[in-house]
Design a protein around this motif. Structure first.
Motif, PDB file in Angstrom:
ATOM      1  N   ALA A  23     -16.624  19.795   5.014  1.00 11.50           N
ATOM      2  CA  ALA A  23     -16.026  18.610   5.631  1.00 11.50           C
ATOM      3  C   ALA A  23     -16.353  18.490   7.108  1.00 11.50           C
ATOM      4  CB  ALA A  23     -14.514  18.606   5.423  1.00 11.50           C
ATOM      5  N   ASP A  24     -16.351  19.599   7.842  1.00  5.34           N
ATOM      6  CA  ASP A  24     -16.641  19.540   9.282  1.00  5.34           C
ATOM      7  C   ASP A  24     -18.020  18.929   9.532  1.00  5.34           C
ATOM      8  OD1 ASP A  24     -14.263  20.712  10.444  1.00  5.34           O
ATOM      9  OD2 ASP A  24     -14.920  22.612   9.573  1.00  5.34           O
ATOM     10  N   GLU A  25     -19.010  19.372   8.763  1.00  5.69           N
ATOM     11  CA  GLU A  25     -20.361  18.851   8.929  1.00  5.69           C
ATOM     12  C   GLU A  25     -20.425  17.366   8.542  1.00  5.69           C
ATOM     13  OE1 GLU A  25     -24.926  19.560   7.348  1.00  5.69           O
ATOM     14  OE2 GLU A  25     -23.375  20.998   6.793  1.00  5.69           O
ATOM     15  N   ALA A  26     -19.757  17.008   7.453  1.00  5.80           N
ATOM     16  CA  ALA A  26     -19.754  15.601   7.022  1.00  5.80           C
ATOM     17  C   ALA A  26     -19.122  14.717   8.093  1.00  5.80           C
ATOM     18  CB  ALA A  26     -19.008  15.456   5.700  1.00  5.80           C
ATOM     19  N   ALA A  43       0.739   8.610  11.470  1.00 10.45           N
ATOM     20  CA  ALA A  43       1.475   8.903  12.701  1.00 10.45           C
ATOM     21  C   ALA A  43       2.025  10.328  12.716  1.00 10.45           C
ATOM     22  CB  ALA A  43       2.615   7.898  12.879  1.00 10.45           C
ATOM     23  N   ALA A  44       2.310  10.886  11.553  1.00 10.96           N
ATOM     24  CA  ALA A  44       2.852  12.246  11.477  1.00 10.96           C
ATOM     25  C   ALA A  44       1.781  13.302  11.752  1.00 10.96           C
ATOM     26  CB  ALA A  44       3.485  12.485  10.110  1.00 10.96           C
ATOM     27  N   GLY A  45       0.512  12.927  11.642  1.00  4.46           N
ATOM     28  CA  GLY A  45      -0.599  13.832  11.893  1.00  4.46           C
ATOM     29  C   GLY A  45      -1.816  13.372  11.124  1.00  4.46           C
ATOM     30  N   HIS A  46      -2.996  13.547  11.748  1.00  2.00           N
ATOM     31  CA  HIS A  46      -4.234  13.100  11.119  1.00  2.00           C
ATOM     32  C   HIS A  46      -5.393  13.948  11.630  1.00  2.00           C
ATOM     33  CE1 HIS A  46      -3.502  10.704  14.762  1.00  2.00           C
ATOM     34  NE2 HIS A  46      -4.800  10.869  14.971  1.00  2.00           N
ATOM     35  N   LEU A  47      -6.526  13.798  10.997  1.00  2.00           N
ATOM     36  CA  LEU A  47      -7.711  14.517  11.447  1.00  2.00           C
ATOM     37  C   LEU A  47      -8.153  13.957  12.797  1.00  2.00           C
ATOM     38  CD1 LEU A  47      -7.616  15.225   8.394  1.00  2.00           C
ATOM     39  CD2 LEU A  47     -10.098  15.204   8.441  1.00  2.00           C
ATOM     40  N   PRO A  48      -8.532  14.822  13.726  1.00  4.99           N
ATOM     41  CA  PRO A  48      -8.990  14.354  15.034  1.00  4.99           C
ATOM     42  C   PRO A  48     -10.162  13.371  14.890  1.00  4.99           C
ATOM     43  CG  PRO A  48      -8.653  16.723  15.069  1.00  4.99           C
ATOM     44  CD  PRO A  48      -8.539  16.294  13.636  1.00  4.99           C
ATOM     45  N   GLY A  49     -10.066  12.264  15.605  1.00  2.00           N
ATOM     46  CA  GLY A  49     -11.128  11.264  15.591  1.00  2.00           C
ATOM     47  C   GLY A  49     -11.018  10.227  14.489  1.00  2.00           C
ATOM     48  N   PHE A 107      -5.839  15.444   3.436  1.00  2.00           N
ATOM     49  CA  PHE A 107      -5.165  15.942   4.631  1.00  2.00           C
ATOM     50  C   PHE A 107      -4.395  17.227   4.343  1.00  2.00           C
ATOM     51  CE2 PHE A 107      -1.476  16.255   7.417  1.00  2.00           C
ATOM     52  CZ  PHE A 107      -2.092  16.241   8.661  1.00  2.00           C
ATOM     53  N   ASP A 108      -3.735  17.287   3.191  1.00  2.00           N
ATOM     54  CA  ASP A 108      -2.955  18.486   2.869  1.00  2.00           C
ATOM     55  C   ASP A 108      -3.844  19.726   2.807  1.00  2.00           C
ATOM     56  OD1 ASP A 108      -0.686  16.913   2.785  1.00  2.00           O
ATOM     57  OD2 ASP A 108      -0.361  17.138   0.625  1.00  2.00           O
ATOM     58  N   GLY A 109      -5.001  19.596   2.169  1.00  2.00           N
ATOM     59  CA  GLY A 109      -5.924  20.716   2.102  1.00  2.00           C
ATOM     60  C   GLY A 109      -6.448  21.100   3.472  1.00  2.00           C
ATOM     61  N   TRP A 110      -6.768  20.085   4.262  1.00  2.00           N
ATOM     62  CA  TRP A 110      -7.260  20.302   5.632  1.00  2.00           C
ATOM     63  C   TRP A 110      -6.226  21.075   6.454  1.00  2.00           C
ATOM     64  CZ3 TRP A 110     -11.777  18.921   8.231  1.00  2.00           C
ATOM     65  CH2 TRP A 110     -11.720  18.916   9.628  1.00  2.00           C
ATOM     66  N   ALA A 111      -4.997  20.593   6.456  1.00  2.00           N
ATOM     67  CA  ALA A 111      -3.938  21.236   7.241  1.00  2.00           C
ATOM     68  C   ALA A 111      -3.628  22.638   6.724  1.00  2.00           C
ATOM     69  CB  ALA A 111      -2.685  20.363   7.243  1.00  2.00           C
ATOM     70  N   SER A 112      -3.594  22.807   5.406  1.00  2.00           N
ATOM     71  CA  SER A 112      -3.320  24.127   4.817  1.00  2.00           C
ATOM     72  C   SER A 112      -4.399  25.135   5.168  1.00  2.00           C
ATOM     73  CB  SER A 112      -3.191  24.021   3.299  1.00  2.00           C
ATOM     74  OG  SER A 112      -2.046  23.292   2.957  1.00  2.00           O
ATOM     75  N   ALA A 113      -5.617  24.661   5.380  1.00  3.24           N
ATOM     76  CA  ALA A 113      -6.725  25.548   5.750  1.00  3.24           C
ATOM     77  C   ALA A 113      -6.690  25.908   7.237  1.00  3.24           C
ATOM     78  CB  ALA A 113      -8.061  24.888   5.394  1.00  3.24           C
ATOM     79  N   LYS A 115      -7.101  23.863   9.765  1.00  7.16           N
ATOM     80  CA  LYS A 115      -8.025  23.058  10.569  1.00  7.16           C
ATOM     81  C   LYS A 115      -7.224  22.192  11.541  1.00  7.16           C
ATOM     82  CE  LYS A 115     -11.743  23.045   7.172  1.00  7.16           C
ATOM     83  NZ  LYS A 115     -12.977  23.234   7.934  1.00  7.16           N
ATOM     84  N   PRO A 116      -7.842  21.711  12.612  1.00  8.81           N
ATOM     85  CA  PRO A 116      -7.100  20.971  13.636  1.00  8.81           C
ATOM     86  C   PRO A 116      -6.502  19.661  13.127  1.00  8.81           C
ATOM     87  CG  PRO A 116      -9.460  20.923  14.086  1.00  8.81           C
ATOM     88  CD  PRO A 116      -9.263  21.850  12.931  1.00  8.81           C
ATOM     89  N   VAL A 117      -5.300  19.395  13.606  1.00  5.01           N
ATOM     90  CA  VAL A 117      -4.581  18.169  13.270  1.00  5.01           C
ATOM     91  C   VAL A 117      -4.172  17.492  14.567  1.00  5.01           C
ATOM     92  CG1 VAL A 117      -2.479  17.245  12.219  1.00  5.01           C
ATOM     93  CG2 VAL A 117      -3.735  19.078  11.071  1.00  5.01           C
TER      94      VAL A 117
END
Length: 126
Positions: A23-26, A43-49, A107-113, A115-117
């Motif tokens: 995902a980071d590369e994509a 608003a509660a949190g999202h991937l940067p950018g 998002f759940d997988g991203w945050a659980s891993a 990764k920055p939020v």
């Protein structure tokens, strides 16, 4: 009669889903990272950018924004767990976008891993 699960599974079969490891590369390669969740989720949190375009408004927002009209844009979409993003990716393909990816696990997988939020800061009333 099809269920929501049936529709999501069919959408996932039609779209390119990237793993959290890729995902980071994509995202780095993407022109636009789109969060298709609802406004309160974003608003509660999202991937940067990420830019917020709720799935229910996706077609209208993209059709109405000249900056997003080029069909060769590289788009990455995500939602909470991946279902809405798969449906959104199919819609984007149907609209003629050529390079669309969705993030497996959302998002759940991203945050659980771990990764920055990004979380919007609230104003201080001190």
């Amino acid at each position: 009669m099809k269920t929501a699960h049936d529709l999501v599974m069919a959408a996932k079969a039609r779209t390119q889903e990237v793993s959290l490891d890729d995902a980071d590369e994509a995202i780095r390669d993407a022109d636009v990272l789109i969060d298709v969740r609802e406004a309160d989720e974003f608003a509660a949190g999202h991937l940067p950018g990420a830019v917020h375009i709720a799935r229910g408004l996706l077609e209208f927002k993209l059709s109405g924004d000249p900056d997003l009209s080029a069909r060769d844009l590289k788009l990455v979409v995500y939602c909470k767990t991946g279902g809405r993003a798969a449906l959104a990716a199919c819609t984007l393909h149907d609209m003629g976008y050529l390079h669309v990816k969705s993030i497996a696990g959302g998002f759940d997988g991203w945050a659980s891993a771990g990764k920055p939020v990004a979380k919007p800061s609230l104003p201080s009333f001190d």
